[in-house]
Design a protein around this motif. Sequence first.
Motif, PDB file in Angstrom:
ATOM      1  N   TRP A 188      29.346  24.075 -41.230  1.00 38.51           N
ATOM      2  CA  TRP A 188      29.337  25.439 -41.753  1.00 38.51           C
ATOM      3  C   TRP A 188      28.402  25.618 -42.943  1.00 38.51           C
ATOM      4  O   TRP A 188      28.089  26.737 -43.315  1.00 38.51           O
ATOM      5  CB  TRP A 188      30.754  25.864 -42.125  1.00 38.51           C
ATOM      6  CG  TRP A 188      31.430  24.988 -43.142  1.00 38.51           C
ATOM      7  CD1 TRP A 188      31.678  23.660 -43.038  1.00 38.51           C
ATOM      8  CD2 TRP A 188      31.966  25.387 -44.398  1.00 38.51           C
ATOM      9  NE1 TRP A 188      32.329  23.201 -44.149  1.00 38.51           N
ATOM     10  CE2 TRP A 188      32.528  24.229 -44.994  1.00 38.51           C
ATOM     11  CE3 TRP A 188      32.039  26.596 -45.073  1.00 38.51           C
ATOM     12  CZ2 TRP A 188      33.133  24.265 -46.246  1.00 38.51           C
ATOM     13  CZ3 TRP A 188      32.652  26.631 -46.313  1.00 38.51           C
ATOM     14  CH2 TRP A 188      33.187  25.475 -46.894  1.00 38.51           C
ATOM     15  N   SER A 192      28.119  29.291 -46.992  1.00 35.75           N
ATOM     16  CA  SER A 192      28.021  28.927 -45.580  1.00 35.75           C
ATOM     17  C   SER A 192      27.143  29.911 -44.809  1.00 35.75           C
ATOM     18  O   SER A 192      26.865  31.021 -45.253  1.00 35.75           O
ATOM     19  CB  SER A 192      29.409  28.902 -44.946  1.00 35.75           C
ATOM     20  OG  SER A 192      29.868  30.221 -44.697  1.00 35.75           O
ATOM     21  N   ILE A 198      29.753  32.950 -39.825  1.00 38.04           N
ATOM     22  CA  ILE A 198      30.521  32.509 -38.660  1.00 38.04           C
ATOM     23  C   ILE A 198      30.987  33.731 -37.893  1.00 38.04           C
ATOM     24  O   ILE A 198      31.603  34.654 -38.453  1.00 38.04           O
ATOM     25  CB  ILE A 198      31.714  31.643 -39.101  1.00 38.04           C
ATOM     26  CG1 ILE A 198      31.185  30.382 -39.802  1.00 38.04           C
ATOM     27  CG2 ILE A 198      32.596  31.272 -37.913  1.00 38.04           C
ATOM     28  CD1 ILE A 198      32.268  29.535 -40.421  1.00 38.04           C
TER      29      ILE A 198
END
Length: 478
Positions: free
Chosen positions: A5, A350, A353
């Motif tokens: 990530w 990160s 996502i």
Amino acid sequence: MRVEWIGRSRQDGDNQQADPARLINIYREKAGDKPILKRVPGMVPFVDLASAPLRAMEQEAGKVFAVSGADLSCIDGNGTVSELGQVSADGDVSISGNNGSAVVSAGGDYYVWDGETLTQPDTGAFSDVGSVEFLGQRTVVTELNGRRFGWSDVTEPETFDGLSFATAESTDDNIIRGAVIQGIYWIFKEQSIERWYQTGGENFLAPMSGGDMDTGLLRFGLFIKFPNGAFFVGNDGIAYLVSGGSMRPVSTRGVETALEQKDATHCLYYQDEGHKFCVIRFADREAWVYDMVMDEWHERAEGGSLTPWSATHSVQAFGADFVGSAFGRVFSLERIPSDDGQPLIGKAVSRTIRNNGNRFRVPRLTLIGAVGNSTLTAQRSPGLHIGGGYMMATDGYTALATGDDVTVSTDSKVSLRVSKDRGKTWSRDKVRSMGRAGEYDKVVRWRSLGQFRNANFEITLSDNTDMTIEAVGEIELA
């Protein structure tokens, strides 16, 4: 599921939400088949120079020569500073060597320190010198705001023949500086590069066939040499790596946006545990740092507010790496999580996502890292009294000593923030323990992080203890 990530810094200042991923004061390295995150080396004070700003710093003949303000200084491996004399207080500065002598160009003037005396010899065909280098036992000088370059007699940087010069005339632009890279003399001009080689004959240098390039140097300070190569910013706003006799672009769009919009001042180079780093330092934002080993970029900042890195020059000497700041201070780079005694804060944002555009929940995120390695301690009120000493504090911390004052190991912390809008806004910090010394079974986990269409996570390491974290985390989606 296990997700990689955290990756390299990719954020573009023109479109920050497209990819918010960042590494600030953290870089990645491979540990087997998995990447881990490590904090960059910290700055430890070495010497303070007599004046500021620091304008140049080079290692020659086992010593470091530096120009700060108008002062030329010599630094030895014990951190002793010797003042050698005065040079021009204005303009760009370069330093080279020649068989034990230190050669300096400063503000168009030329100086030679022969170990005892600082002199200003005549440089032959032209008097305004823009840069100095050492090649083939000669000092090579470039003309300030001109296209000529000349060379000294062999091993004699004080002696120049008026006919020992040539003109870089493939294109009609002026020379910014010259540099010797793997035995070839590279002439960096405003809009082009020329490469010249040693002939071994009457004419010391001659142009290489096919050695011209249509990229110039953006400014004098945006160039740095390293063993067998160089790194520079071109006049086209692209960062280039020179290696193996050729050059290639290495900058990303995020780096190039910073070069377009911010004030890039210097390039630096240093090494850390097998990694080789080329730095673009900015006066008004975090530095961009290119890792030659990983072929990745991260960012470098300073202090609790992550202000621009104060380092402006770098040098390798005495078996270590050093940086100097604009304030005339020189630091060694060491594997400690602090800069000049202040915490070296590391941040990792990160990548975004997603779940094919569908909403999803994150009921749990587990950070995988080197827990139980805290070096933090504190004084605690003692608890159980036995025979004039104390075995354990009442708060349950492990006592490392006995007596009236008990020194105990304290846990290092990591904090997490979450964004649902690709880094535009963030949640409050959610702090977790990374464990006290020896607490190797510590689990670092956050629960019930919310519902998302796009999820970004930011972790922050601010404690003064060195920690490594895997770039792969366990993220449970529902």
